[in-house]
Design a protein around this motif. Structure first.
Motif, PDB file in Angstrom:
ATOM      1  N   VAL A   1       0.838  -1.201   0.000  1.00 24.03           N
ATOM      2  CA  VAL A   1       0.000   0.000   0.000  1.00 24.03           C
ATOM      3  C   VAL A   1       0.873   1.252   0.000  1.00 24.03           C
ATOM      4  O   VAL A   1       0.611   2.214  -0.744  1.00 24.03           O
ATOM      5  N   MET A   2       1.919   1.266   0.840  1.00 22.90           N
ATOM      6  CA  MET A   2       2.815   2.422   0.893  1.00 22.90           C
ATOM      7  C   MET A   2       3.549   2.609  -0.434  1.00 22.90           C
ATOM      8  O   MET A   2       3.740   3.740  -0.910  1.00 22.90           O
ATOM      9  N   MET A   3       3.938   1.516  -1.065  1.00 21.74           N
ATOM     10  CA  MET A   3       4.630   1.593  -2.347  1.00 21.74           C
ATOM     11  C   MET A   3       3.711   2.169  -3.431  1.00 21.74           C
ATOM     12  O   MET A   3       4.120   3.052  -4.207  1.00 21.74           O
ATOM     13  N   SER A   4       2.460   1.705  -3.470  1.00 25.68           N
ATOM     14  CA  SER A   4       1.504   2.203  -4.473  1.00 25.68           C
ATOM     15  C   SER A   4       1.130   3.656  -4.201  1.00 25.68           C
ATOM     16  O   SER A   4       1.005   4.464  -5.123  1.00 25.68           O
ATOM     17  N   ALA A   5       0.960   4.003  -2.912  1.00 31.01           N
ATOM     18  CA  ALA A   5       0.594   5.378  -2.559  1.00 31.01           C
ATOM     19  C   ALA A   5       1.720   6.355  -2.913  1.00 31.01           C
ATOM     20  O   ALA A   5       1.450   7.459  -3.407  1.00 31.01           O
ATOM     21  N   SER A   6       2.953   5.979  -2.667  1.00 28.17           N
ATOM     22  CA  SER A   6       4.069   6.864  -3.003  1.00 28.17           C
ATOM     23  C   SER A   6       4.181   7.068  -4.514  1.00 28.17           C
ATOM     24  O   SER A   6       4.482   8.168  -4.979  1.00 28.17           O
ATOM     25  N   GLN A   7       3.895   6.010  -5.289  1.00 31.11           N
ATOM     26  CA  GLN A   7       3.918   6.142  -6.741  1.00 31.11           C
ATOM     27  C   GLN A   7       2.797   7.056  -7.225  1.00 31.11           C
ATOM     28  O   GLN A   7       3.006   7.915  -8.097  1.00 31.11           O
ATOM     29  N   PHE A   8       1.606   6.928  -6.635  1.00 23.81           N
ATOM     30  CA  PHE A   8       0.471   7.780  -7.010  1.00 23.81           C
ATOM     31  C   PHE A   8       0.754   9.238  -6.659  1.00 23.81           C
ATOM     32  O   PHE A   8       0.499  10.143  -7.461  1.00 23.81           O
ATOM     33  N   PHE A   9       1.279   9.487  -5.463  1.00 25.38           N
ATOM     34  CA  PHE A   9       1.548  10.863  -5.043  1.00 25.38           C
ATOM     35  C   PHE A   9       2.615  11.504  -5.919  1.00 25.38           C
ATOM     36  O   PHE A   9       2.526  12.695  -6.248  1.00 25.38           O
TER      37      PHE A   9
ATOM     38  N   ASN B   1      10.917   4.568  -4.558  1.00 24.06           N
ATOM     39  CA  ASN B   1       9.757   5.440  -4.771  1.00 24.06           C
ATOM     40  C   ASN B   1       9.835   6.686  -3.900  1.00 24.06           C
ATOM     41  O   ASN B   1       9.531   7.795  -4.345  1.00 24.06           O
ATOM     42  N   VAL B   2      10.220   6.506  -2.634  1.00 23.74           N
ATOM     43  CA  VAL B   2      10.355   7.654  -1.730  1.00 23.74           C
ATOM     44  C   VAL B   2      11.468   8.584  -2.218  1.00 23.74           C
ATOM     45  O   VAL B   2      11.339   9.811  -2.167  1.00 23.74           O
ATOM     46  N   TRP B   3      12.572   8.002  -2.706  1.00 24.20           N
ATOM     47  CA  TRP B   3      13.664   8.817  -3.251  1.00 24.20           C
ATOM     48  C   TRP B   3      13.174   9.628  -4.460  1.00 24.20           C
ATOM     49  O   TRP B   3      13.466  10.821  -4.573  1.00 24.20           O
ATOM     50  N   THR B   4      12.449   8.962  -5.352  1.00 27.35           N
ATOM     51  CA  THR B   4      11.929   9.657  -6.542  1.00 27.35           C
ATOM     52  C   THR B   4      11.002  10.799  -6.147  1.00 27.35           C
ATOM     53  O   THR B   4      11.049  11.886  -6.724  1.00 27.35           O
ATOM     54  N   MET B   5      10.137  10.546  -5.158  1.00 26.76           N
ATOM     55  CA  MET B   5       9.196  11.569  -4.712  1.00 26.76           C
ATOM     56  C   MET B   5       9.930  12.780  -4.145  1.00 26.76           C
ATOM     57  O   MET B   5       9.623  13.933  -4.482  1.00 26.76           O
ATOM     58  N   GLY B   6      10.929  12.534  -3.281  1.00 22.15           N
ATOM     59  CA  GLY B   6      11.691  13.647  -2.716  1.00 22.15           C
ATOM     60  C   GLY B   6      12.511  14.387  -3.757  1.00 22.15           C
ATOM     61  O   GLY B   6      12.588  15.620  -3.744  1.00 22.15           O
TER      62      GLY B   6
ATOM     63  N   GLN C   1      11.856  14.637  -6.942  1.00 27.28           N
ATOM     64  CA  GLN C   1      10.946  15.401  -7.796  1.00 27.28           C
ATOM     65  C   GLN C   1      10.429  16.642  -7.081  1.00 27.28           C
ATOM     66  O   GLN C   1      10.274  17.699  -7.709  1.00 27.28           O
ATOM     67  N   MET C   2      10.168  16.536  -5.787  1.00 26.02           N
ATOM     68  CA  MET C   2       9.735  17.704  -5.021  1.00 26.02           C
ATOM     69  C   MET C   2      10.802  18.794  -5.055  1.00 26.02           C
ATOM     70  O   MET C   2      10.490  19.986  -5.186  1.00 26.02           O
ATOM     71  N   TYR C   3      12.059  18.399  -4.951  1.00 29.89           N
ATOM     72  CA  TYR C   3      13.151  19.371  -5.001  1.00 29.89           C
ATOM     73  C   TYR C   3      13.221  20.054  -6.366  1.00 29.89           C
ATOM     74  O   TYR C   3      13.366  21.278  -6.457  1.00 29.89           O
ATOM     75  N   VAL C   4      13.101  19.263  -7.429  1.00 34.40           N
ATOM     76  CA  VAL C   4      13.186  19.829  -8.784  1.00 34.40           C
ATOM     77  C   VAL C   4      12.004  20.763  -9.057  1.00 34.40           C
ATOM     78  O   VAL C   4      12.165  21.857  -9.601  1.00 34.40           O
ATOM     79  N   ILE C   5      10.818  20.336  -8.666  1.00 34.46           N
ATOM     80  CA  ILE C   5       9.629  21.156  -8.909  1.00 34.46           C
ATOM     81  C   ILE C   5       9.708  22.470  -8.136  1.00 34.46           C
ATOM     82  O   ILE C   5       9.308  23.530  -8.629  1.00 34.46           O
ATOM     83  N   ARG C   6      10.245  22.422  -6.939  1.00 34.99           N
ATOM     84  CA  ARG C   6      10.314  23.630  -6.112  1.00 34.99           C
ATOM     85  C   ARG C   6      11.346  24.621  -6.642  1.00 34.99           C
ATOM     86  O   ARG C   6      11.122  25.838  -6.617  1.00 34.99           O
ATOM     87  N   ASN C   7      12.477  24.114  -7.137  1.00 37.02           N
ATOM     88  CA  ASN C   7      13.586  24.984  -7.507  1.00 37.02           C
ATOM     89  C   ASN C   7      13.746  25.200  -9.008  1.00 37.02           C
ATOM     90  O   ASN C   7      14.430  26.137  -9.410  1.00 37.02           O
ATOM     91  N   ASN C   8      13.159  24.366  -9.836  1.00 36.63           N
ATOM     92  CA  ASN C   8      13.287  24.535 -11.285  1.00 36.63           C
ATOM     93  C   ASN C   8      11.983  24.111 -11.966  1.00 36.63           C
ATOM     94  O   ASN C   8      11.937  23.118 -12.690  1.00 36.63           O
ATOM     95  N   PRO C   9      10.900  24.866 -11.731  1.00 31.55           N
ATOM     96  CA  PRO C   9       9.588  24.438 -12.226  1.00 31.55           C
ATOM     97  C   PRO C   9       9.421  24.650 -13.722  1.00 31.55           C
ATOM     98  O   PRO C   9      10.164  25.393 -14.362  1.00 31.55           O
ATOM     99  N   THR C  10       8.430  23.994 -14.271  1.00 28.61           N
ATOM    100  CA  THR C  10       8.092  24.145 -15.685  1.00 28.61           C
ATOM    101  C   THR C  10       7.424  25.506 -15.915  1.00 28.61           C
ATOM    102  O   THR C  10       6.526  25.885 -15.157  1.00 28.61           O
ATOM    103  N   PRO C  11       7.836  26.266 -16.948  1.00 31.93           N
ATOM    104  CA  PRO C  11       7.195  27.565 -17.224  1.00 31.93           C
ATOM    105  C   PRO C  11       5.693  27.421 -17.464  1.00 31.93           C
ATOM    106  O   PRO C  11       5.252  26.536 -18.185  1.00 31.93           O
ATOM    107  N   GLY C  12       4.926  28.312 -16.849  1.00 35.30           N
ATOM    108  CA  GLY C  12       3.477  28.301 -17.004  1.00 35.30           C
ATOM    109  C   GLY C  12       2.755  27.402 -16.026  1.00 35.30           C
ATOM    110  O   GLY C  12       1.528  27.349 -16.033  1.00 35.30           O
ATOM    111  N   SER C  13       3.485  26.706 -15.160  1.00 37.71           N
ATOM    112  CA  SER C  13       2.860  25.776 -14.218  1.00 37.71           C
ATOM    113  C   SER C  13       2.553  26.474 -12.892  1.00 37.71           C
ATOM    114  O   SER C  13       3.014  27.585 -12.616  1.00 37.71           O
TER     115      SER C  13
END
Length: 429
Positions: free
Chosen positions: A184-192, A244-249, A251-263
């Motif tokens: 459940v934790m693995m699937s939830a982390s992938q969904f988030f 999955n937890v590594w990917t989530m963290g 991605q959070m770092y990339v989105i916060r510091n280098n977001p997609t234009p217009g997002s």
């Protein structure tokens, strides 16, 4: 599984060697037969692999953004050649080649992890089958079989029988509960992780089929993890949950510091950047300067969030420069307003040069101005039109056959100049 194991046998030995090296370190701290020692060895293996895959992750981010940028062009090609699939594929490949985009680049981290995943799966499966593999000898094999993670042996699965679970010193209930929670934790982390990408780091101004595909994957991937997870050993579930937890963290770092234009993420980032710059009157980080530089270079092509950022600096008497820095505005510094109109440092519109008038407009305008000036100009006694009538030549009065009227002005005929007219000489018959 034997076929898959034979395909990845070249990497099984290195993976087992890395696990054993980490186990030596953690075994000295927690004990060699504990679940902490073996579990942390697997977690450390994941971290080591993901650190090595960071360049591929960066390439994945760039490829995903490039694909988002190309979606309008791809949609045009699909509509233009909807009845010719071969021509459609050729045009797509041509577009990828011209822009240097590779659709498979977004899958590179997953593809690169696959050999390590299957190698770890085979190592844990051999431990459950009481077989030595790689550098794991008999002593390490027995130690790994004794290791339990929250009551579940390292090599058991959700679908294993009670006899197999009891042979490893555990109960079937504990194994089912632990594996179910981890699945459940693995699937939830992938969904988030996928949901975070779709809700925050996608340009909402462009609606393309690519966005629909990503939204579908947001629900498909967690289901796939849940279905296949019941056949994964506990050690593999630890591996996949950690990645999955590594990917989530990450991605959070990339989105916060280098977001997609217009997002939405860009709007939040520029809001934070505006607050920081207005407080300190400078752009501190090199990454922030690169983003400000890109915004300045866009000019009139900026989106609404970028225009709001430039206007926020102008209100704080700051001006963004082409090199990504900001300076305090003064009478000579010029910023750009929201619509691209140049403004002064105080926010007032810069004076514009008057539009050039046509020749006919200038003539009509000049005549009207002269008329208005003549009406407003006070008359004096020195004008020619105020001269007395008796000063005119008598010959002109005699020729006209009319008596001169005292104090009246001679009216100029159409096409003649105003004022006293030159007398005509008498015609000779």
């Amino acid at each position: 599984m034997d076929t898959i194991a034979s395909l990845f046998s070249f990497i099984t030995t290195p993976v087992s060697w890395v696990i054993v090296q980490f186990h030596t370190v953690y075994g000295a701290l927690f004990g060699p037969d504990t679940g902490w020692a073996w579990g942390l060895s697997i977690v450390s293996l994941v971290i080591l692999i993901r650190i090595c895959l960071i360049p591929l992750f960066v390439k994945q981010i760039k490829a995903t953004r490039a694909m988002q940028t190309l979606q309008p062009e791809m949609k045009k090609i699909q509509e233009r050649y909807k009845n010719d699939k071969q021509r459609q594929s050729e045009e797509m490949m041509k577009l990828y080649k011209e822009t240097g985009t590779n659709p498979l680049s977004s899958c590179l981290p997953i593809l690169a992890q696959s050999p390590f995943f299957f190698a770890l799966y085979h190592v844990l499966n051999s431990i459950a089958s009481n077989d030595t593999i790689g550098v794991i000898n008999e002593n390490l094999l027995q130690s790994a079989q004794k290791a339990h993670i929250v009551g579940a042996p390292l090599a058991v699965k959700f679908t294993d029988s009670s006899s197999k679970v009891e042979a490893l010193g555990a109960s079937l209930t504990d194994v089912r509960v632990v594996t179910a929670v981890m699945i459940v934790m693995m699937s939830a982390s992938q969904f988030f992780t996928q949901r975070q990408l779709m809700t925050k780091n996608v340009d909402t101004t462009v609606k393309t089929p690519f966005m629909q595909q990503q939204k579908m994957l947001m629900y498909v991937f967690p289901v796939m993890f849940a279905v296949f997870g019941i056949n994964f050993p506990v050690g593999v579930l630890v591996y996949w949950l950690t990645t999955n937890v590594w990917t989530m963290g990450q991605q959070m770092y990339v989105i916060r510091n280098n977001p997609t234009p217009g997002s939405k993420a860009q709007a939040e980032y520029l809001e934070r950047l505006t607050k920081h710059v207005t407080q300190h009157d400078k752009v501190g980080k090199r990454r922030d300067r690169a983003i400000v530089k890109a915004i300045v270079a866009k000019g009139r092509d900026r989106n609404e969030f970028e225009r709001k950022f430039i206007n926020g600096l102008s209100k704080a008497n700051l001006a963004a420069q082409a090199d990504g820095t900001v300076i305090k505005s003064d009478a000579a510094a010029v910023a750009e307003a929201e619509d691209g109109t140049p403004t002064t440092a105080t926010g007032a519109a810069k004076r514009q040069q008057p539009k050039r008038q046509s020749k006919s407009q200038r003539q009509h305008g000049g005549a009207a101005g002269a008329k208005a000036a003549g009406e407003n100009e006070p008359k004096t006694s020195l004008t020619k039109s105020d001269e007395p009538e008796d000063a005119k030549p008598a010959a002109a009065a005699k020729k006209g056959g009319a008596k001169p009227a005292g104090g009246t002005r001679s009216k100029a005929q159409s096409g003649q100049r105003k004022g006293p007219q030159r007398p005509k000489s008498p015609s000779k018959k």
